[in-house]
Design an enzyme around this catalytic site. Structure first.
Site, PDB file in Angstrom:
ATOM      1  N   ARG A  38       0.820  -1.221   0.000  1.00 21.54           N
ATOM      2  CA  ARG A  38       0.000   0.000   0.000  1.00 21.54           C
ATOM      3  C   ARG A  38       0.851   1.266   0.000  1.00 21.54           C
ATOM      4  NH1 ARG A  38      -4.829  -1.987   4.030  1.00 21.54           N
ATOM      5  NH2 ARG A  38      -6.057  -2.961   2.390  1.00 21.54           N
ATOM      6  N   LYS A 200     -20.041 -15.920   1.593  1.00 20.58           N
ATOM      7  CA  LYS A 200     -21.454 -15.732   1.907  1.00 20.58           C
ATOM      8  C   LYS A 200     -22.199 -14.970   0.842  1.00 20.58           C
ATOM      9  CE  LYS A 200     -21.353 -16.286   6.810  1.00 20.58           C
ATOM     10  NZ  LYS A 200     -21.430 -15.675   8.130  1.00 20.58           N
ATOM     11  N   GLY A 356     -10.704  -8.230  -1.191  1.00 18.14           N
ATOM     12  CA  GLY A 356      -9.413  -8.499  -0.568  1.00 18.14           C
ATOM     13  C   GLY A 356      -8.907  -9.902  -0.839  1.00 18.14           C
ATOM     14  N   GLY A 379     -13.444  -3.448   0.741  1.00 21.17           N
ATOM     15  CA  GLY A 379     -14.833  -3.034   0.967  1.00 21.17           C
ATOM     16  C   GLY A 379     -15.264  -1.903   0.051  1.00 21.17           C
TER      17      GLY A 379
HETATM   18  P1  ADP Z   1     -13.376 -11.196  -1.171  1.00 18.65           P
HETATM   19  O1  ADP Z   1     -12.522 -10.807   0.017  1.00 18.65           O
HETATM   20  O2  ADP Z   1     -12.557 -11.391  -2.418  1.00 18.65           O
HETATM   21  O3  ADP Z   1     -14.543 -10.265  -1.363  1.00 18.65           O
HETATM   22  P2  ADP Z   1     -14.911 -13.067   0.395  1.00 18.65           P
HETATM   23  O4  ADP Z   1     -14.388 -12.428   1.629  1.00 18.65           O
HETATM   24  O5  ADP Z   1     -16.332 -12.870   0.049  1.00 18.65           O
HETATM   25  O6  ADP Z   1     -13.986 -12.657  -0.846  1.00 18.65           O
HETATM   26  O7  ADP Z   1     -14.717 -14.650   0.477  1.00 18.65           O
HETATM   27  C1  ADP Z   1     -13.476 -15.242   0.743  1.00 18.65           C
HETATM   28  C2  ADP Z   1     -13.652 -16.467   1.578  1.00 18.65           C
HETATM   29  O8  ADP Z   1     -14.584 -17.380   1.014  1.00 18.65           O
HETATM   30  C3  ADP Z   1     -12.359 -17.228   1.712  1.00 18.65           C
HETATM   31  O9  ADP Z   1     -11.927 -17.170   3.050  1.00 18.65           O
HETATM   32  C4  ADP Z   1     -12.716 -18.662   1.298  1.00 18.65           C
HETATM   33  O10 ADP Z   1     -12.125 -19.632   2.120  1.00 18.65           O
HETATM   34  C5  ADP Z   1     -14.212 -18.660   1.437  1.00 18.65           C
HETATM   35  N1  ADP Z   1     -14.849 -19.721   0.616  1.00 18.65           N
HETATM   36  C6  ADP Z   1     -14.833 -19.832  -0.722  1.00 18.65           C
HETATM   37  N2  ADP Z   1     -15.453 -20.965  -1.114  1.00 18.65           N
HETATM   38  C7  ADP Z   1     -15.873 -21.594   0.009  1.00 18.65           C
HETATM   39  C8  ADP Z   1     -16.572 -22.810   0.264  1.00 18.65           C
HETATM   40  N3  ADP Z   1     -16.952 -23.607  -0.729  1.00 18.65           N
HETATM   41  N4  ADP Z   1     -16.841 -23.125   1.569  1.00 18.65           N
HETATM   42  C9  ADP Z   1     -16.440 -22.313   2.557  1.00 18.65           C
HETATM   43  N5  ADP Z   1     -15.781 -21.162   2.384  1.00 18.65           N
HETATM   44  C10 ADP Z   1     -15.497 -20.792   1.122  1.00 18.65           C
HETATM   45 MG    MG Z   2     -12.837 -11.065   2.163  1.00 18.67          MG
END
Ligand code: ADP
Ligand code: MG
Length: 402
Positions: A38, A200, A356, A379
């Site tokens: 960063r 989620k 992230g 975010g």
């Molecule tokens: P980002 O930070 O890119 O927005 P998220 O925070 O929404 O992504 O999601 C990341 C998390 O989702 C990771 O920690 C990953 O382990 C989890 N994840 C992805 N697929 C699954 C799955 N099938 N079951 C449980 N957790 C999952």
């Molecule tokens: Mg995340």
């Protein structure tokens, strides 16, 4: 709100005190910065201003201090790292407002730089307190925001300050985020494909809904796929399903159909009895997922399917890993999609990654260079993709003719 904002190129910085909000929220261990990504990202704006003969005053938050100074969250180690990166001295003020900061700011010569101590040592920062914003503003004659990652928060240093200090313009990093994210969403070359995953569905409903109104195709992986599969009445074993979002998933499937957006769900997954990698995974078609198994990644058939649905794409936005990529054995799906996107980029497709964990996955795979844009926003990039107005962006001066 216009997304086109005045930038540092539109101001005359020579000899002026320029207050720059940066995102120096970096990991620090034993008094040393352990990842300076960063800081490096903010260098172009800082160097540009210094070369123009400005007197640069940098401000940032770090960590989550509990409303007062604490050594653990001091920005002092960042000043040390910044000196090395800029190859010039960086003055440091032990408080971001008050006589120390004012004296240090006044003492700057043209081409010199000062870093202020952690903004969040004052609770007024996050409270967007007008008095505090005014005291910050008093340190400079011009305001630059280069901290896209905090632009979704109306804090004193991102929003309140612009009520006292103008011009208020975007730094190069902020500009780049607005350009790439904005262009991808507003004027996408088509087909425009979104790839969504992550843990989620609940945290992503607004993103999915917003993207449904823009994309031609939506590929869904990650844990959220199982909530969609449940909505279709399919078996999901012990996979992460958000029972209270099944109706929502069903409604999103209907919206996609109504808008003629092709919503592509996986055909297979990697099944395992534990999420932490303590038990091996094996690929299964979705209708063969055992009742005591959970889906931890998309399967190889799905990687092929997604790669095929990305082949003609001209714009791709990706958010959320395809599986539990933190466990090496469950990272193949995320890697496969990252490779397919890297290839698409090689064909001239615009590829943008926000979130992230998704950005971390791309970097882990060593494919960062092959993407058009990896958003630093976390975010903030999600809220941008949701179509929300980011207060720290809205507060900046609109570009001429915007
Ligand atoms: P980002 O930070 O890119 O927005 P998220 O925070 O929404 O992504 O999601 C990341 C998390 O989702 C990771 O920690 C990953 O382990 C989890 N994840 C992805 N697929 C699954 C799955 N099938 N079951 C449980 N957790 C999952
Ligand atoms: Mg995340």
């Amino acid at each position: 709100m216009s997304d086109r904002k005045r930038s540092v190129k539109d101001i005359e910085p020579a000899g002026k005190h320029i207050l720059v909000r940066v995102d120096f929220n970096v990991p620090v261990k034993d008094g040393a910065v352990t990842d300076d990504t960063r800081i490096v990202a903010a260098i172009p704006t800082i160097r540009y201003l210094l070369q123009k003969g400005a007197r640069v005053i940098l401000m940032s938050h770090l960590g989550r201090p509990k409303g007062g100074p604490d050594a653990k969250n001091s920005l002092a180690p960042v000043a040390a790292r910044l000196e090395r990166l800029l190859r010039q001295p960086v003055a440091f003020a032990a408080d971001c407002v008050g006589s120390q900061a004012e004296g240090a700011a006044r003492g700057l010569q043209d081409g010199q730089v000062l870093l202020l101590e952690n903004l969040r040592f004052h609770p007024e920062e996050e409270a967007n307190d007008a008095g505090f914003a005014g005291r910050l503003a008093a340190l400079g004659e011009l305001y630059v925001n280069d901290a896209f990652g905090t632009a979704h928060r109306a804090h004193a240093s991102t929003e309140g300050i612009t009520r006292f200090l103008r011009p208020a313009v975007a730094g190069f990093l902020m500009q780049k985020e607005l350009d790439y994210l904005g262009r991808a969403l507003d004027r996408p070359a088509r087909p425009f494909v979104a790839v969504l995953g992550g843990a989620k569905i609940s945290g992503k409903i607004d993103v999915i809904t917003a993207l449904l109104g823009k994309v031609d195709r939506l590929l869904v992986g990650g844990a959220m796929m199982f909530t969609f599969l449940r909505a279709q009445g399919k078996a999901t074993g012990r996979s992460l399903v958000e029972e209270d979002r099944v109706d929502m998933a069903r409604s999103l499937l209907e919206q996609a159909a109504a808008r003629q957006v092709e919503l592509v769900l996986p055909v297979d997954c990697v099944a395992a009895t534990a999420a932490d990698g303590s038990a091996p995974g094996h690929a299964v078609p979705l209708d063969r997922l055992g009742p005591d198994e959970m889906g931890v990644d998309i399967g190889p058939g799905t990687v092929d399917l997604f790669a095929a649905r990305l082949r003609d794409a001209k714009t791709v936005v990706w958010n959320g890993p395809m599986g539990i990529f933190e466990v090496a054995a469950f990272a193949a799906g995320t890697l496969g999609v990252a490779r397919a996107l890297a290839e698409a980029g090689g064909r001239g497709c615009v590829t943008v990654v926000g979130g992230g964990d998704s950005v971390a996955a791309v970097q882990q795979a060593g494919l960062g260079e092959k993407f058009t844009h990896l958003s630093t926003g976390g975010g903030a990039s999600l809220e941008f993709l949701e179509g929300k107005v980011l207060p720290g962006v809205a507060a900046l001066d609109d570009a001429e003719g915007a």
